[in-house]
Scaffold this active site. Structure first.
Site, PDB file in Angstrom:
ATOM      1  N   HIS A 173       0.844  -1.191   0.000  1.00 49.12           N
ATOM      2  CA  HIS A 173       0.000   0.000   0.000  1.00 49.12           C
ATOM      3  C   HIS A 173       0.882   1.245   0.000  1.00 49.12           C
ATOM      4  CE1 HIS A 173      -3.301  -2.495   2.137  1.00 49.12           C
ATOM      5  NE2 HIS A 173      -3.809  -2.111   0.979  1.00 49.12           N
ATOM      6  N   CYS A 225      -2.570   1.032   9.592  1.00 44.82           N
ATOM      7  CA  CYS A 225      -3.574   0.054   9.144  1.00 44.82           C
ATOM      8  C   CYS A 225      -4.587  -0.288  10.237  1.00 44.82           C
ATOM      9  CB  CYS A 225      -2.900  -1.249   8.733  1.00 44.82           C
ATOM     10  SG  CYS A 225      -1.360  -1.047   7.871  1.00 44.82           S
TER      11      CYS A 225
END
Ligand code: CIR
Length: 256
Positions: free
Chosen positions: A164, A251
């Site tokens: 990511h 996250c």
């Protein structure tokens, strides 16, 4: 400033979560729970109200609550996770988001667009969006159109190596950006004061700014020093069990 944070307790099935680093071994669930407790405590010290959602055994990666939603100052966007085993998480985050946003301020990324929140980095009213294996061109197009509807803006950043966008680059306010690997020389970030993370501590590029304090993963002395030297108060939280699933500090929460 952030007032609220949403987290989800890790489930026992987390040991079957997606990983690109099986050589690190499976997470120890009990230790992961303890680290999650510490994470919540650190967030509370930063002055936010923490909403803790129950573990959801159907989705091994569901503690990574950042991916199924993006929350901006003006609206919430329910994403469409590109990882098949995680896609259903989007339906489970809506209830929590509705506690904070009315229906007409909740937007949705729709098929064939895919997008995961880990690919979205907020810098004021601008949002950088990583084009990754999880977030596609159509998802980014829809996301930017939603932002523009609310007077916000977005731009695409193609990724080459990392899972990511925020795996490798994180904004910690005051024009300061933690950059590692492929992001060190990216033109998109040239205007920021870049704090370059050494390769051996690349995992710790994923720090979070919460109301003036930066939460740093424990065990990365060069990053700890660099963030302190930049003038921040820091809090350390061990995230070793989440690292085994390619997950980090950002996250594990939605901050808004
Ligand atoms: C996954 O592969 O989806 C999870 N094991 C890790 C997600 C990490 N989330 C994030 O970077 N925002």
């Amino acid at each position: 400033m952030f007032k609220n944070v949403i987290v989800r307790r890790p489930c026992k099935a987390m040991v079957e979560g997606i990983t690109s680093a099986p050589e690190l071994g499976k997470p120890d669930y009990e230790l992961a729970l303890k680290q999650h407790d510490d994470y919540i405590e650190a967030l509370k010290k930063c002055g936010v109200e923490v909403t803790v959602l129950e573990a959801d055994e159907r989705y091994p990666d569901s503690c990574f609550v950042e991916d199924p939603a993006v929350i901006t100052r003006k609206c919430a966007i329910i994403t469409n996770p590109g990882a098949a085993s995680r896609n259903g998480e989007k339906n489970e985050i809506i209830g929590a988001v509705k506690k904070f946003f009315p229906e007409d301020k909740i937007e949705y990324i729709k098929d064939p667009g895919t997008l995961e929140g880990g690919d979205v980095m907020m810098v004021g009213d601008h949002f950088y969006v990583g084009r990754s294996a999880r977030t596609n061109e159509e998802g980014i197009k829809q996301f930017i159109a939603i932002l523009e509807k609310y007077g916000l803006s977005g731009s695409e950043v193609p990724l080459e190596e990392v899972l990511h966008l925020k795996t490798g680059v994180n904004y910690i306010e005051n024009n300061n950006m933690l950059v590692s690997g492929e992001f060190i020389d990216k033109e998109d970030f040239a205007k920021y004061n870049k704090i370059v993370i050494p390769e051996e501590e690349a995992y710790a590029a994923n720090c979070i700014w919460v109301n003036g304090t930066v939460i740093v993963p424990e065990g990365y002395p060069a990053v700890e020093k660099a963030v302190k030297d930049a003038g921040y108060d820091i809090l350390l939280v061990d995230t070793s069990e989440y690292r085994k699933l390619d997950g980090g500090l950002s996250c594990l929460s939605l901050r808004f």
